[in-house]
Structures are given as C-alpha cells and as structure tokens.
Design a protein around this motif. Structure first.
Motif, mmCIF file in Angstrom:
data_model
loop_
_atom_site.group_PDB
_atom_site.id
_atom_site.type_symbol
_atom_site.label_atom_id
_atom_site.label_comp_id
_atom_site.label_asym_id
_atom_site.label_seq_id
_atom_site.Cartn_x
_atom_site.Cartn_y
_atom_site.Cartn_z
ATOM 1 N N LYS A 12 -1.688 8.800 -11.416
ATOM 2 C CA LYS A 12 -2.928 8.073 -11.643
ATOM 3 C C LYS A 12 -3.258 7.173 -10.447
ATOM 4 N N PHE A 13 -2.244 6.485 -9.931
ATOM 5 C CA PHE A 13 -2.430 5.607 -8.775
ATOM 6 C C PHE A 13 -2.885 6.418 -7.569
ATOM 7 N N ILE A 14 -2.228 7.559 -7.330
ATOM 8 C CA ILE A 14 -2.584 8.404 -6.183
ATOM 9 C C ILE A 14 -4.018 8.902 -6.315
ATOM 10 N N ARG A 15 -4.411 9.300 -7.524
ATOM 11 C CA ARG A 15 -5.769 9.791 -7.755
ATOM 12 C C ARG A 15 -6.795 8.708 -7.422
ATOM 13 N N ARG A 16 -6.526 7.480 -7.845
ATOM 14 C CA ARG A 16 -7.458 6.381 -7.572
ATOM 15 C C ARG A 16 -7.501 6.033 -6.085
ATOM 16 N N GLU A 17 -6.349 6.047 -5.442
ATOM 17 C CA GLU A 17 -6.300 5.738 -4.015
ATOM 18 C C GLU A 17 -7.019 6.805 -3.197
ATOM 19 N N LYS A 37 -0.434 10.264 4.331
ATOM 20 C CA LYS A 37 0.418 9.066 4.373
ATOM 21 C C LYS A 37 0.659 8.523 2.964
ATOM 22 N N LEU A 38 -0.366 8.591 2.117
ATOM 23 C CA LEU A 38 -0.239 8.128 0.741
ATOM 24 C C LEU A 38 0.817 8.938 -0.005
ATOM 25 N N TYR A 39 0.764 10.267 0.132
ATOM 26 C CA TYR A 39 1.755 11.121 -0.528
ATOM 27 C C TYR A 39 3.156 10.882 0.014
ATOM 28 N N GLN A 40 3.270 10.630 1.308
ATOM 29 C CA GLN A 40 4.585 10.417 1.906
ATOM 30 C C GLN A 40 5.242 9.154 1.390
ATOM 31 N N ARG A 41 4.470 8.207 0.923
ATOM 32 C CA ARG A 41 5.051 6.994 0.338
ATOM 33 C C ARG A 41 5.828 7.307 -0.941
ATOM 34 N N PHE A 42 5.430 8.355 -1.662
ATOM 35 C CA PHE A 42 6.043 8.651 -2.960
ATOM 36 C C PHE A 42 6.959 9.855 -2.945
ATOM 37 N N ILE A 43 6.717 10.793 -2.056
ATOM 38 C CA ILE A 43 7.535 12.007 -2.003
ATOM 39 C C ILE A 43 8.515 11.855 -0.862
#
Length: 45
Positions: A12-17, A37-43
C-alpha cells in the motif's frame, strides 16, 4: 524486476509513493529511477 511477496501495508505504501512520484515528476526517466530506488528500499538482494 523480481516480484517478491510483501506485506499488505508495504504494498500500500509503495502504491501511494509511486502515485506521488508520478504526480510530482514529469520526466519519465526520472520517474523510473525513483520508483526503482523505492523498490530497492524494501527488496533486499
């Protein structure tokens, strides 16, 4: 990009960002870089 199973709250956070990035940035290449970069923060590799 490899898709991993993430908790619902993180998805949900990724979708909003992603929506925020797309609203604020007009340059498509810059959008793609920021989303990666956003995905790399979590994966983690």
């Amino acid at each position: 990009m490899i898709r991993k199973h993430l908790p619902k709250s993180i998805r949900k956070f990724i979708r909003r960002e992603k929506a925020r990035i797309r609203r604020e940035t007009n340059d498509l290449e810059k959008q793609k870089k920021e989303i990666i970069k956003l995905y790399q923060r979590f994966i983690k590799k």
